[in-house]
Every structure is written in structure tokens, then in C-alpha cells.
Design an enzyme around this catalytic site. Structure first.
Site, PDB file in Angstrom:
ATOM      1  N   ASP A  16       0.834  -1.206   0.000  1.00 61.06           N
ATOM      2  CA  ASP A  16       0.000   0.000   0.000  1.00 61.06           C
ATOM      3  C   ASP A  16       0.871   1.258   0.000  1.00 61.06           C
ATOM      4  O   ASP A  16       1.972   1.263   0.550  1.00 61.06           O
ATOM      5  CB  ASP A  16      -0.903  -0.023   1.245  1.00 61.06           C
ATOM      6  CG  ASP A  16      -2.078   0.931   1.104  1.00 61.06           C
ATOM      7  OD1 ASP A  16      -2.340   1.412  -0.020  1.00 61.06           O
ATOM      8  OD2 ASP A  16      -2.738   1.202   2.118  1.00 61.06           O
ATOM      9  N   ARG A  20      -0.056   7.628  -2.772  1.00 63.84           N
ATOM     10  CA  ARG A  20       0.482   8.739  -1.967  1.00 63.84           C
ATOM     11  C   ARG A  20       1.931   9.041  -2.345  1.00 63.84           C
ATOM     12  O   ARG A  20       2.352  10.185  -2.371  1.00 63.84           O
ATOM     13  CB  ARG A  20       0.378   8.393  -0.473  1.00 63.84           C
ATOM     14  CG  ARG A  20      -1.003   8.690   0.089  1.00 63.84           C
ATOM     15  CD  ARG A  20      -1.211   8.035   1.425  1.00 63.84           C
ATOM     16  NE  ARG A  20      -1.422   6.597   1.271  1.00 63.84           N
ATOM     17  CZ  ARG A  20      -1.239   5.725   2.246  1.00 63.84           C
ATOM     18  NH1 ARG A  20      -0.822   6.112   3.429  1.00 63.84           N
ATOM     19  NH2 ARG A  20      -1.475   4.450   2.031  1.00 63.84           N
ATOM     20  N   HIS A  33       2.446   3.271  -9.050  1.00 60.40           N
ATOM     21  CA  HIS A  33       2.317   1.832  -9.299  1.00 60.40           C
ATOM     22  C   HIS A  33       3.546   1.308 -10.054  1.00 60.40           C
ATOM     23  O   HIS A  33       4.017   0.202  -9.807  1.00 60.40           O
ATOM     24  CB  HIS A  33       1.037   1.530 -10.066  1.00 60.40           C
ATOM     25  CG  HIS A  33      -0.218   1.884  -9.302  1.00 60.40           C
ATOM     26  ND1 HIS A  33      -0.412   1.536  -7.989  1.00 60.40           N
ATOM     27  CD2 HIS A  33      -1.332   2.566  -9.676  1.00 60.40           C
ATOM     28  CE1 HIS A  33      -1.600   1.976  -7.577  1.00 60.40           C
ATOM     29  NE2 HIS A  33      -2.175   2.616  -8.579  1.00 60.40           N
ATOM     30  N   SER A  61      -7.072  -5.918  -5.907  1.00 60.20           N
ATOM     31  CA  SER A  61      -8.135  -6.547  -5.117  1.00 60.20           C
ATOM     32  C   SER A  61      -9.448  -6.530  -5.889  1.00 60.20           C
ATOM     33  O   SER A  61      -9.620  -5.753  -6.834  1.00 60.20           O
ATOM     34  CB  SER A  61      -8.307  -5.801  -3.789  1.00 60.20           C
ATOM     35  OG  SER A  61      -8.949  -4.562  -4.016  1.00 60.20           O
ATOM     36  N   GLU A  63     -11.940  -5.209  -4.974  1.00 56.41           N
ATOM     37  CA  GLU A  63     -12.517  -3.857  -4.788  1.00 56.41           C
ATOM     38  C   GLU A  63     -11.841  -2.814  -5.674  1.00 56.41           C
ATOM     39  O   GLU A  63     -12.356  -1.719  -5.847  1.00 56.41           O
ATOM     40  CB  GLU A  63     -12.378  -3.423  -3.320  1.00 56.41           C
ATOM     41  CG  GLU A  63     -13.243  -4.203  -2.333  1.00 56.41           C
ATOM     42  CD  GLU A  63     -12.705  -5.604  -2.018  1.00 56.41           C
ATOM     43  OE1 GLU A  63     -11.469  -5.785  -2.010  1.00 56.41           O
ATOM     44  OE2 GLU A  63     -13.519  -6.515  -1.803  1.00 56.41           O
ATOM     45  N   LEU A 127      11.886 -19.790  -5.284  1.00 51.91           N
ATOM     46  CA  LEU A 127      10.889 -19.009  -4.539  1.00 51.91           C
ATOM     47  C   LEU A 127       9.541 -19.144  -5.242  1.00 51.91           C
ATOM     48  O   LEU A 127       9.471 -18.998  -6.469  1.00 51.91           O
ATOM     49  CB  LEU A 127      11.304 -17.526  -4.532  1.00 51.91           C
ATOM     50  CG  LEU A 127      10.279 -16.523  -3.991  1.00 51.91           C
ATOM     51  CD1 LEU A 127      10.208 -16.587  -2.461  1.00 51.91           C
ATOM     52  CD2 LEU A 127      10.637 -15.090  -4.396  1.00 51.91           C
ATOM     53  N   ARG A 183      -5.013  -2.355   8.691  1.00 54.78           N
ATOM     54  CA  ARG A 183      -6.182  -3.183   8.365  1.00 54.78           C
ATOM     55  C   ARG A 183      -5.733  -4.339   7.482  1.00 54.78           C
ATOM     56  O   ARG A 183      -4.688  -4.276   6.846  1.00 54.78           O
ATOM     57  CB  ARG A 183      -7.206  -2.364   7.571  1.00 54.78           C
ATOM     58  CG  ARG A 183      -7.921  -1.349   8.389  1.00 54.78           C
ATOM     59  CD  ARG A 183      -8.910  -0.598   7.545  1.00 54.78           C
ATOM     60  NE  ARG A 183      -8.266   0.535   6.884  1.00 54.78           N
ATOM     61  CZ  ARG A 183      -8.445   0.867   5.612  1.00 54.78           C
ATOM     62  NH1 ARG A 183      -9.193   0.129   4.828  1.00 54.78           N
ATOM     63  NH2 ARG A 183      -7.850   1.924   5.115  1.00 54.78           N
TER      64      ARG A 183
HETATM   65  C1  FPP Z   1      -2.050   0.192  -3.316  1.00 56.31           C
HETATM   66  O1  FPP Z   1      -1.593   1.517  -3.363  1.00 56.31           O
HETATM   67  C2  FPP Z   1      -1.509  -0.567  -4.414  1.00 56.31           C
HETATM   68  C3  FPP Z   1      -2.246  -1.105  -5.442  1.00 56.31           C
HETATM   69  C4  FPP Z   1      -3.690  -0.981  -5.575  1.00 56.31           C
HETATM   70  C5  FPP Z   1      -1.609  -1.829  -6.522  1.00 56.31           C
HETATM   71  C6  FPP Z   1      -0.354  -2.559  -6.127  1.00 56.31           C
HETATM   72  C7  FPP Z   1       0.354  -2.874  -7.360  1.00 56.31           C
HETATM   73  C8  FPP Z   1       1.691  -2.849  -7.507  1.00 56.31           C
HETATM   74  C9  FPP Z   1       2.669  -2.593  -6.447  1.00 56.31           C
HETATM   75  C10 FPP Z   1       2.263  -3.083  -8.812  1.00 56.31           C
HETATM   76  C11 FPP Z   1       2.290  -4.544  -9.128  1.00 56.31           C
HETATM   77  C12 FPP Z   1       1.054  -4.833  -9.793  1.00 56.31           C
HETATM   78  C13 FPP Z   1       0.941  -5.080 -11.074  1.00 56.31           C
HETATM   79  C14 FPP Z   1      -0.310  -4.676 -11.716  1.00 56.31           C
HETATM   80  C15 FPP Z   1       2.008  -5.725 -11.853  1.00 56.31           C
HETATM   81  P1  FPP Z   1      -2.658   2.665  -3.386  1.00 56.31           P
HETATM   82  O2  FPP Z   1      -2.887   3.071  -4.795  1.00 56.31           O
HETATM   83  O3  FPP Z   1      -3.888   2.249  -2.651  1.00 56.31           O
HETATM   84  O4  FPP Z   1      -1.903   3.774  -2.610  1.00 56.31           O
HETATM   85  P2  FPP Z   1      -2.538   4.901  -1.685  1.00 56.31           P
HETATM   86  O5  FPP Z   1      -3.104   4.204  -0.476  1.00 56.31           O
HETATM   87  O6  FPP Z   1      -1.357   5.745  -1.354  1.00 56.31           O
HETATM   88  O7  FPP Z   1      -3.559   5.608  -2.506  1.00 56.31           O
END
Ligand code: FPP
Length: 221
Positions: A16, A20, A33, A61, A63, A127, A183
Site C-alpha cells: 500500500d 500517496r 504503481h 483486489s 474492490e 521461490l 487493516r
Molecule cells: C495500493 O496503493 C496498491 C495497489 C492498488 C496496486 C499494487 C500494485 C503494484 C505494487 C504493482 C504490481 C502490480 C501489477 C499490476 C504488476 P494505493 O494506490 O492504494 O496507494 P494509496 O493508499 O497511497 O492511494
């Protein structure tokens, strides 16, 4: 930092903080991302180095479909790029890939990418990397129960555990969530029954081997 004596067999991560990380730099969320993919590559290498057997990450997810269309399509594009660019290196590094989650609603391109990445890394044993994509813990329990009902089998703890999407792995010993939230957000609800939980404020794109070592030290103590 010296490696702790007790190393988890299976680490699961809620990655997560990408959005941000990007906002702080006045960048579009997708840039966060993209850096998230780089962080994931670092952590895969670090887990292999620490002889951790299984790494499970929450990439998309159930969601996440409710995010803005531009972000969802950006994540799908990033996934397609990662599949075409990274799988050959992962294969060379001995990583066995699994994609965990509902596939029916994904595009043919993505489904084909998952099938071919899984087939080409199936013999690897350094792995196991489970990428949870279009995944939710509640979805997993429901699909497991449906499979048992369909097969006319009894539903109990053992049969459900064997029908869950991560039945090929031991349950996670350690679940890490970056980005400051404390969470579980519908991740591995069944499998987390006895897991140690570790939360940190570091945004996922900034998570590196040093941060992993801190989490491992916390787990060992
Ligand atoms: C949450 O950060 C992260 C995600 C919803 C996507 C996680 C994906 C990756 C790390 C890339 C790997 C995935 C792929 C598709 C190859 P957020 O956007 O909720 O961050 P925030 O809480 O700061 O808004």
C-alpha cells in the site's frame, strides 16, 4: 544488519501507498504503481536471498475495480508490461509464479499471460511468488465452498483448506502491510488465522531490502 535466526517460510504483503508516493511528487498515481513494480522486484530478490520459500503479494483486489477507469486500465497495462518484460528474468532466477484470484472477468490477453507465465516457471523451486490479482479473501472462501458443493464433498476445515486458492502453500507466517494503514482489507482472511502481522508507515515504492530486514527482525523477536 545480521539475518535473524528465525526466518518465515511464507511472507505475504499488502503493497500500500503507491498513490500517496506519486501524489507527494505531483506525479500521476500510475507512476506510483510503476515504482511499486520496481519495489516488488527488489523484494523478490531479497526473499530469494533470505531463502524465504513463498512470497504472496496483493496486486489488485476485487474492490480495486471501483477506482477511476484510467487507473484501472493503467494497472492492467502495467500488468501486461510486467508479464512481457519480467517473466523471463523471474524464470532465470528460479521463481515459480502463480496468479491467484478470479480470472473469468479478466481480458483474454491477461488470462493468456497468466497461463503462459505459470507454465513456463512451473518447474522452478527457488521461490514461489503468488500474485493475488482480482483477489479477495471472501471470494476465496466462497469459491472453495462452491467447488466442494459442486464435487458433492463435505465442507469442513480440512476440505476447505484444500480447496482454497493458496492450497499449494503453507499459510503465511508473516503478513506485512506498508503505507500506514492497520487493516487486513480482505487479504488472505482464511490463511491469516495464525500469521504475525507487521504494519509500517513506509510507502510501498520506498520499501527495500533494509525495510524487509527490519520486518524480519520484528518477526524473529
Ligand atoms: C495500493 O496503493 C496498491 C495497489 C492498488 C496496486 C499494487 C500494485 C503494484 C505494487 C504493482 C504490481 C502490480 C501489477 C499490476 C504488476 P494505493 O494506490 O492504494 O496507494 P494509496 O493508499 O497511497 O492511494
Amino acid at each position: 544488519m545480521a539475518l535473524p535466526a528465525v526466518v518465515p517460510r511464507h511472507i505475504a504483503i499488502v503493497m500500500d501507498g503507491n498513490g500517496r508516493w506519486a501524489s507527494k511528487r505531483f506525479l500521476p498515481r500510475i507512476a506510483g504503481h510503476q515504482q511499486g513494480v520496481e519495489a516488488l522486484k527488489r523484494i523478490v530478490r531479497a526473499c530469494a536471498k533470505h531463502k524465504i520459500a513463498v512470497l504472496t503479494v496483493f496486486a489488485f483486489s476485487s474492490e480495486n475495480w471501483s477506482r477511476p477507469a484510467e487507473e484501472v486500465s493503467g494497472l492492467m497495462e502495467l500488468l501486461a508490461m510486467a508479464l512481457s518484460k519480467e517473466v523471463s528474468q523471474l524464470k532465470r532466477d528460479g521463481v515459480q509464479l502463480h496468479f491467484v484470484g478470479a480470472r473469468e472477468t479478466l481480458s483474454d490477453r491477461v488470462k493468456h499471460g497468466f497461463d503462459s507465465a505459470e507454465a513456463s516457471t512451473a518447474e522452478n523451486n527457488t521461490l514461489v511468488l503468488n500474485v493475488c490479482f482480482n483477489y479477495g479473501g471472501r471470494w476465496d472462501m466462497v469459491q472453495a465452498a462452491k467447488r466442494l458443493v459442486h464435487a458433492g464433498l463435505a465442507i469442513n476445515e480440512d476440505s476447505l483448506a484444500r480447496s482454497m486458492a493458496l492450497a499449494h502453500c503453507p499459510d503465511p507466517d508473516l503478513i506485512i502491510r506498508t503505507g500506514g494503514e492497520t487493516r487486513i482489507s480482505n487479504f488472505l482472511l482464511w490463511q491469516a488465522a495464525y500469521s504475525e502481522l507487521y504494519f509500517c508507515d513506509v510507502l510501498w515504492p520506498d520499501f527495500d531490502e533494509g525495510e524487509l530486514d527490519i520486518a524480519l527482525q520484528a518477526y524473529a523477536s
